[in-house]
Design a protein around this motif. Structure first.
Motif, PDB file in Angstrom:
ATOM      1  N   GLN A 109       0.826  -1.197   0.000  1.00  0.00           N
ATOM      2  CA  GLN A 109       0.000   0.000   0.000  1.00  0.00           C
ATOM      3  C   GLN A 109       0.870   1.261   0.000  1.00  0.00           C
ATOM      4  O   GLN A 109       0.579   2.246  -0.692  1.00  0.00           O
ATOM      5  N   ALA A 110       1.965   1.211   0.751  1.00  0.00           N
ATOM      6  CA  ALA A 110       2.876   2.354   0.779  1.00  0.00           C
ATOM      7  C   ALA A 110       3.533   2.567  -0.582  1.00  0.00           C
ATOM      8  O   ALA A 110       3.716   3.707  -1.030  1.00  0.00           O
ATOM      9  N   ALA A 111       3.870   1.467  -1.264  1.00  0.00           N
ATOM     10  CA  ALA A 111       4.471   1.576  -2.594  1.00  0.00           C
ATOM     11  C   ALA A 111       3.497   2.196  -3.578  1.00  0.00           C
ATOM     12  O   ALA A 111       3.868   3.056  -4.391  1.00  0.00           O
ATOM     13  N   ALA A 112       2.221   1.760  -3.526  1.00  0.00           N
ATOM     14  CA  ALA A 112       1.213   2.303  -4.439  1.00  0.00           C
ATOM     15  C   ALA A 112       0.978   3.786  -4.170  1.00  0.00           C
ATOM     16  O   ALA A 112       0.860   4.588  -5.107  1.00  0.00           O
ATOM     17  N   ALA A 113       0.926   4.147  -2.887  1.00  0.00           N
ATOM     18  CA  ALA A 113       0.710   5.553  -2.548  1.00  0.00           C
ATOM     19  C   ALA A 113       1.887   6.415  -2.980  1.00  0.00           C
ATOM     20  O   ALA A 113       1.720   7.541  -3.455  1.00  0.00           O
ATOM     21  N   PHE A 114       3.085   5.885  -2.839  1.00  0.00           N
ATOM     22  CA  PHE A 114       4.290   6.634  -3.204  1.00  0.00           C
ATOM     23  C   PHE A 114       4.289   6.975  -4.688  1.00  0.00           C
ATOM     24  O   PHE A 114       4.649   8.092  -5.086  1.00  0.00           O
ATOM     25  N   GLY A 115       3.898   6.037  -5.520  1.00  0.00           N
ATOM     26  CA  GLY A 115       3.978   6.245  -6.963  1.00  0.00           C
ATOM     27  C   GLY A 115       2.730   6.807  -7.599  1.00  0.00           C
ATOM     28  O   GLY A 115       2.707   7.016  -8.817  1.00  0.00           O
ATOM     29  N   ALA A 116       1.689   7.060  -6.816  1.00  0.00           N
ATOM     30  CA  ALA A 116       0.435   7.548  -7.377  1.00  0.00           C
ATOM     31  C   ALA A 116       0.657   8.876  -8.114  1.00  0.00           C
ATOM     32  O   ALA A 116       1.230   9.815  -7.571  1.00  0.00           O
ATOM     33  N   GLY A 117       0.209   8.920  -9.342  1.00  0.00           N
ATOM     34  CA  GLY A 117       0.307  10.149 -10.116  1.00  0.00           C
ATOM     35  C   GLY A 117       1.644  10.396 -10.775  1.00  0.00           C
ATOM     36  O   GLY A 117       1.818  11.407 -11.470  1.00  0.00           O
ATOM     37  N   VAL A 118       2.609   9.500 -10.582  1.00  0.00           N
ATOM     38  CA  VAL A 118       3.915   9.678 -11.207  1.00  0.00           C
ATOM     39  C   VAL A 118       3.789   9.357 -12.699  1.00  0.00           C
ATOM     40  O   VAL A 118       3.193   8.346 -13.063  1.00  0.00           O
ATOM     41  N   PRO A 119       4.326  10.195 -13.585  1.00  0.00           N
ATOM     42  CA  PRO A 119       4.194   9.933 -15.021  1.00  0.00           C
ATOM     43  C   PRO A 119       4.809   8.602 -15.426  1.00  0.00           C
ATOM     44  O   PRO A 119       5.958   8.304 -15.088  1.00  0.00           O
ATOM     45  N   PHE A 333      -2.899   0.452 -13.799  1.00  0.00           N
ATOM     46  CA  PHE A 333      -1.654   0.466 -14.541  1.00  0.00           C
ATOM     47  C   PHE A 333      -0.433   0.358 -13.637  1.00  0.00           C
ATOM     48  O   PHE A 333       0.679   0.161 -14.108  1.00  0.00           O
ATOM     49  N   GLY A 334      -0.625   0.477 -12.328  1.00  0.00           N
ATOM     50  CA  GLY A 334       0.502   0.386 -11.423  1.00  0.00           C
ATOM     51  C   GLY A 334       1.362   1.633 -11.484  1.00  0.00           C
ATOM     52  O   GLY A 334       0.987   2.657 -12.061  1.00  0.00           O
ATOM     53  N   THR A 335       2.530   1.551 -10.873  1.00  0.00           N
ATOM     54  CA  THR A 335       3.468   2.662 -10.869  1.00  0.00           C
ATOM     55  C   THR A 335       4.856   2.112 -11.201  1.00  0.00           C
ATOM     56  O   THR A 335       5.070   0.900 -11.178  1.00  0.00           O
ATOM     57  N   PRO A 336       5.813   2.984 -11.506  1.00  0.00           N
ATOM     58  CA  PRO A 336       7.166   2.478 -11.779  1.00  0.00           C
ATOM     59  C   PRO A 336       7.828   1.813 -10.578  1.00  0.00           C
ATOM     60  O   PRO A 336       8.877   1.177 -10.732  1.00  0.00           O
ATOM     61  N   TYR A 337       7.237   1.967  -9.381  1.00  0.00           N
ATOM     62  CA  TYR A 337       7.906   1.514  -8.164  1.00  0.00           C
ATOM     63  C   TYR A 337       7.156   0.416  -7.433  1.00  0.00           C
ATOM     64  O   TYR A 337       7.655  -0.110  -6.433  1.00  0.00           O
ATOM     65  N   VAL A 341       8.535  -7.164  -8.013  1.00  0.00           N
ATOM     66  CA  VAL A 341       9.662  -7.275  -8.935  1.00  0.00           C
ATOM     67  C   VAL A 341      10.483  -5.991  -8.985  1.00  0.00           C
ATOM     68  O   VAL A 341      11.707  -6.035  -9.170  1.00  0.00           O
ATOM     69  N   ALA A 342       9.842  -4.850  -8.822  1.00  0.00           N
ATOM     70  CA  ALA A 342      10.528  -3.566  -9.037  1.00  0.00           C
ATOM     71  C   ALA A 342      11.783  -3.387  -8.186  1.00  0.00           C
ATOM     72  O   ALA A 342      12.851  -3.048  -8.734  1.00  0.00           O
ATOM     73  N   PRO A 343      11.748  -3.586  -6.857  1.00  0.00           N
ATOM     74  CA  PRO A 343      12.965  -3.338  -6.066  1.00  0.00           C
ATOM     75  C   PRO A 343      14.172  -4.172  -6.507  1.00  0.00           C
ATOM     76  O   PRO A 343      15.246  -3.614  -6.758  1.00  0.00           O
ATOM     77  N   PRO A 344      14.050  -5.512  -6.644  1.00  0.00           N
ATOM     78  CA  PRO A 344      15.231  -6.255  -7.099  1.00  0.00           C
ATOM     79  C   PRO A 344      15.595  -5.967  -8.549  1.00  0.00           C
ATOM     80  O   PRO A 344      16.780  -6.032  -8.915  1.00  0.00           O
ATOM     81  N   PHE A 345      14.613  -5.641  -9.381  1.00  0.00           N
ATOM     82  CA  PHE A 345      14.934  -5.294 -10.767  1.00  0.00           C
ATOM     83  C   PHE A 345      15.883  -4.106 -10.807  1.00  0.00           C
ATOM     84  O   PHE A 345      16.912  -4.136 -11.496  1.00  0.00           O
ATOM     85  N   TYR A 346      15.550  -3.057 -10.089  1.00  0.00           N
ATOM     86  CA  TYR A 346      16.429  -1.885 -10.082  1.00  0.00           C
ATOM     87  C   TYR A 346      17.763  -2.205  -9.416  1.00  0.00           C
ATOM     88  O   TYR A 346      18.820  -1.743  -9.868  1.00  0.00           O
ATOM     89  N   ALA A 347      17.738  -2.989  -8.361  1.00  0.00           N
ATOM     90  CA  ALA A 347      18.980  -3.285  -7.644  1.00  0.00           C
ATOM     91  C   ALA A 347      19.990  -3.971  -8.555  1.00  0.00           C
ATOM     92  O   ALA A 347      21.153  -3.543  -8.645  1.00  0.00           O
TER      93      ALA A 347
END
Length: 493
Positions: A109-119, A333-337, A341-347
């Motif tokens: 939930q924190a991840a979704a809130a963090f990325g909300a509205g990010v292009p 559509f989700g967010t970039p974050y 998968v996102a955290p290890p992908f970027y790492a």
């Protein structure tokens, strides 16, 4: 390493293998990688253990094996492999059920809130600035949550882990099936441990030669060509639709209607009829983001064609679009974050590929590639934009040499038109692996054994018999979709 019955599926055995956090300090802190085993059905005919990696980096191979066993996805092997191999899925360090796993937020939930509205696809200075600020904050959050684990996540280190797995399994050589990023892992393992290579199948080639040895300032999408690969798959979709009788979009003259749809979406969002009489709005960037997913799976192209037809007709009539795209428009559509998968992908990506530490490099790459991939240059470039601010640096990164004579020849598979791992990468890696064989499936999308029964059988025959498929007969080169007369108009717009 002790195998026990898995809690979530009694047909599988589970284990944890402790490995050094830092191989330069083998007596120092240790972390756990997770394994799940599906035992061979015919123990008397067993030929060994097949280790699998689903890719990403960041997808859980254990979850993938669970889905195969449950019949939710098709296995990338046939019954002969199932009879004669123990199949072992490994959640590599930092991923899935490994302990610890990379985390950047306290909850989903924190991840979704963090990325909300990010292009999703930055398209102007304000959106670029917004995405840049969030990328920097995300990188800082990942460091705060995952600590120095981030400094020990690289494909080279995972290759060392794989060799530890091989030894723990009692195998003199590693038999391996890697998909997408898993092919890069397989290539690195082959370069580091060439005499320990057993039967290797690499499906949909992410070429580490291209990604690690590239011009300074370039992005991953430039190095791999995933932007151009995605564009070419869209053009193949349009070509096939235009000549097909069962494509709903064919009646609209796809080569002219498709750019018209995108141009209209750029001007203003399309209104879509939602459930229970509601209305939804789909923006250009949301549509391109969704299109970037559709190109992976040709099985979804009838839905894509029906949706394009509906949007085009709605735009001509200046009315809301209705089914069949209402369900797609109601998709998160989700967010970039967000997502596991996102955290290890970027790492792994940021540690492995030495990407720029200068945020404007991503927009510059988008501009450089706009003529080659007008619809996908920005989307694919920004898939790695947090690397500009990544707060880690791996001490164990493999950059070559790549010309490798392995103990056993390697089988490489790639679709002719792949949006994520385009064919040139497979051709390049095969040239660095003397004695290997590249099998090209004349098809579309990502992941060959998921798309072609022929390729699946060829891979299974190789795993069981050790024999590579015969070399292909010379054929005339396929016509590139860029040769279509409408290409120039679309590429220069």
């Amino acid at each position: 390493m002790e195998w026990q019955q898995c809690v979530d599926d009694s047909r599988l055995s589970c284990a944890t293998l402790d490995v050094p956090l830092d191989y330069r300090d083998p007596g120092g802190p240790r972390i756990g990688i997770a394994l799940a085993k599906l035992s061979a059905r015919e123990p008397g005919e067993r030929v060994g253990t097949l280790v699998i990696n689903r890719g990403g980096p960041g997808y859980s191979s254990i979850e993938y094996l669970n889905q195969i066993v449950a019949g939710q996805v098709r296995a990338p092997w046939d019954e002969r492999v199932r009879d004669r191999y123990d199949v072992v899925a490994v959640d590599q360090r930092g991923v899935g059920r490994a302990t610890p796993a990379v985390t950047c937020f306290d909850s989903d939930q924190a991840a979704a809130a963090f990325g909300a509205g990010v292009p999703l696809v930055p398209d102007n200075p304000a959106e670029i600035a917004q995405r840049t600020a969030k990328d920097a904050e995300f990188a800082a959050d990942c460091r705060a949550h995952s600590g120095n684990l981030l400094d020990h996540l690289s494909t080279a280190t995972v290759a060392r882990d794989l060799d530890t797995v091989r030894a723990a399994l009692g195998e003199p050589r590693l038999n391996y099936l890697g998909q997408s990023y898993g092919t890069a892992l397989g290539a690195v393992y082959a370069a580091m441990f060439p005499q320990r290579v057993g039967s290797f199948v690499l499906d949909s080639i992410e070429d580490p030669v291209q990604t690690t040895n590239a011009p300074a300032g370039s992005t991953l999408s430039e190095r791999m060509g995933s932007d151009v690969g995605s564009q070419e798959v869209v053009h193949e979709f349009l070509r096939l639709c235009a000549r097909g009788k069962n494509c709903a979009f064919a009646q609209d003259d796809p080569w002219k209607a498709f750019p018209a749809v995108l141009a209209s979406l750029r001007a203003k969002p399309v209104t879509v009829a939602g459930p229970n009489g509601t209305s939804l709005s789909v923006t250009y960037e949301e549509y391109i983001y969704g299109l970037g997913e559709f190109v992976y799976q040709p099985a979804l192209w009838p839905l894509l064609a029906a949706g394009l037809h509906e949007i085009y007709r709605a735009q001509l009539a200046e009315r809301p679009a209705t089914a069949p795209i209402a369900a797609a428009a109601d998709t998160d559509f989700g967010t970039p974050y967000s997502g596991s998968v996102a955290p290890p992908f970027y790492a792994f990506t940021c540690n492995d590929t030495a990407l720029p530490h200068f945020a404007p490099a991503w927009w510059a790459a988008s501009a450089r590639r706009a003529t080659l991939a007008p619809d996908f240059a920005a989307l694919r470039a920004y898939e790695t934009s947090p690397c500009a601010f990544w707060q880690a640096s791996s001490t164990d990164r493999y950059t070559g040499p790549w010309n490798t004579h392995t103990a056993t020849p390697i089988l490489l598979l790639n679709n002719r038109f792949d949006p994520a791992t385009p064919l040139p990468g497979a051709i390049d890696l095969a040239a660095h692996l003397p004695g290997s064989r590249l099998l090209i499936n004349e098809g579309w999308g990502h992941m060959v054994t998921d798309k072609s029964i022929c390729a699946l059988r060829a891979a299974s025959n190789y795993l069981v018999s050790g024999q590579l498929p015969p070399p292909p007969e010379p054929t005339a080169p396929r016509t590139s979709p860029r040769s279509h007369p409408e290409w120039a108009a679309r590429g220069d717009r």
